[in-house]
Scaffold this motif. Structure first.
Motif, PDB file in Angstrom:
ATOM      1  N   GLU A 106     -56.502  -2.830  12.077  1.00 38.83           N
ATOM      2  CA  GLU A 106     -57.048  -1.940  11.050  1.00 38.83           C
ATOM      3  C   GLU A 106     -57.672  -2.703   9.888  1.00 38.83           C
ATOM      4  N   LEU A 107     -57.111  -3.857   9.566  1.00 43.34           N
ATOM      5  CA  LEU A 107     -57.664  -4.640   8.468  1.00 43.34           C
ATOM      6  C   LEU A 107     -59.122  -5.022   8.740  1.00 43.34           C
ATOM      7  N   TYR A 108     -59.432  -5.278   9.986  1.00 45.47           N
ATOM      8  CA  TYR A 108     -60.782  -5.677  10.384  1.00 45.47           C
ATOM      9  C   TYR A 108     -61.712  -4.485  10.612  1.00 45.47           C
ATOM     10  N   LEU A 109     -61.137  -3.349  10.992  1.00 46.73           N
ATOM     11  CA  LEU A 109     -61.948  -2.223  11.469  1.00 46.73           C
ATOM     12  C   LEU A 109     -62.061  -1.067  10.488  1.00 46.73           C
ATOM     13  N   ASP A 110     -61.114  -0.936   9.549  1.00 42.83           N
ATOM     14  CA  ASP A 110     -61.181   0.176   8.592  1.00 42.83           C
ATOM     15  C   ASP A 110     -62.409   0.027   7.696  1.00 42.83           C
ATOM     16  N   ARG A 111     -63.090   1.139   7.487  1.00 44.09           N
ATOM     17  CA  ARG A 111     -64.318   1.125   6.695  1.00 44.09           C
ATOM     18  C   ARG A 111     -64.040   1.398   5.220  1.00 44.09           C
ATOM     19  N   THR A 112     -64.764   0.716   4.376  1.00 42.05           N
ATOM     20  CA  THR A 112     -64.673   0.971   2.943  1.00 42.05           C
ATOM     21  C   THR A 112     -65.352   2.302   2.628  1.00 42.05           C
ATOM     22  N   ARG A 113     -65.030   2.839   1.453  1.00 43.64           N
ATOM     23  CA  ARG A 113     -65.596   4.140   1.076  1.00 43.64           C
ATOM     24  C   ARG A 113     -66.376   4.086  -0.230  1.00 43.64           C
ATOM     25  N   GLY A 114     -66.698   2.899  -0.649  1.00 42.90           N
ATOM     26  CA  GLY A 114     -67.516   2.753  -1.846  1.00 42.90           C
ATOM     27  C   GLY A 114     -66.706   2.869  -3.119  1.00 42.90           C
ATOM     28  N   HIS A 115     -67.306   2.456  -4.236  1.00 43.34           N
ATOM     29  CA  HIS A 115     -66.645   2.519  -5.538  1.00 43.34           C
ATOM     30  C   HIS A 115     -67.704   2.574  -6.622  1.00 43.34           C
ATOM     31  N   SER A 116     -67.281   2.933  -7.821  1.00 44.64           N
ATOM     32  CA  SER A 116     -68.205   3.057  -8.946  1.00 44.64           C
ATOM     33  C   SER A 116     -68.047   1.936  -9.957  1.00 44.64           C
ATOM     34  N   TRP A 117     -67.195   0.942  -9.644  1.00 43.31           N
ATOM     35  CA  TRP A 117     -66.941  -0.158 -10.557  1.00 43.31           C
ATOM     36  C   TRP A 117     -68.194  -1.014 -10.732  1.00 43.31           C
ATOM     37  N   THR A 118     -68.513  -1.396 -11.981  1.00 39.99           N
ATOM     38  CA  THR A 118     -69.722  -2.183 -12.256  1.00 39.99           C
ATOM     39  C   THR A 118     -69.429  -3.344 -13.212  1.00 39.99           C
TER      40      THR A 118
END
Length: 225
Positions: A155-167
């Motif tokens: 899962e560490l390799y395959l789970d997808r990120t979901r984006g973030h608003s941090w800048t």
């Protein structure tokens, strides 16, 4: 100017033990913690990020993310953006929103890697560890990397990120003799970060072991910038 009240959260590459940061941590005038692995057998990317966040007692911290730690850092930025002062990627994978570690790789790796993970698991052969992670290290350190290498969940390799608003502040430390992530790939990942701080170090994939003094100096320069 160095702010010694800063706290650093170190995120290690896949399979690597917390001790890889020991020499770097000793050379820095900051409080620091190495993110622990979650305890669940099939831990998700979110589990890794939550375990890392929970390990820091201070309200805010700077993330220093190595290798696959760049993917974990992305999830930390989604879950706790208000706690992160800055992110320094060290030869790290920087995914776009919706990408996993695997899908962030160039073709054909992003096609081959899922099959390899399913058939062979997440622990590479000893020869591959020595050739890749061990490049540039003396034999004693390479032996220890092989001995202490930990199998991670797929899962560490395959789970997808979901984006973030941090800048916030971001930077990238490029390892120019890297056999795991070639310099050209690192430069592409560095371009995805919002910050313009970038330095290079003439080491393989584990600069914190091959040249801990200069790695620590780079981290300090990023924090002071």
């Amino acid at each position: 100017m160095i702010n010694s009240s800063e706290t650093i959260l170190f995120l290690s590459g896949a399979g690597l033990s917390p001790w890889i940061w020991d020499d770097v941590r000793r050379e820095l005038p900051f409080a620091s913690v190495v993110a622990p692995r979650p305890t669940a057998d099939a831990a998700s990317l979110r589990d890794y990020a939550e375990a890392a966040i929970a390990a820091v007692d201070d309200d805010t911290f700077t993330v220093v993310a190595h290798s696959i730690g760049g993917v974990v850092a992305s999830e930390i930025l989604r879950l706790a953006p208000e706690r992160v002062n800055g992110v320094l990627a060290v030869s790290a994978v920087v995914p776009r929103s919706g990408e996993s570690f695997v899908s962030a790789m160039p073709f054909p790796n992003r096609v081959v890697l899922p099959l390899a993970l399913r058939l062979g698991g997440t622990r590479p052969p000893e020869s591959a560890i020595r050739r890749g992670l061990g490049h540039g290290l003396d034999e004693t350190l390479a032996d220890r990397i092989v001995t202490d290498f930990t199998t991670e969940p797929r899962e560490l390799y395959l789970d997808r990120t979901r984006g973030h608003s941090w800048t916030g502040r971001a930077g990238y430390l490029v390892t120019t003799q890297d056999r795991e992530l070639p310099e050209s790939m690192q430069q592409r990942f560095a371009g995805r970060l919002a910050g313009d701080w970038r330095e290079s170090i003439p080491t393989g994939h584990l600069p914190m072991l091959q040249d801990p003094s200069e790695t620590a100096a780079s981290i300090a320069r990023f924090i002071a910038a």
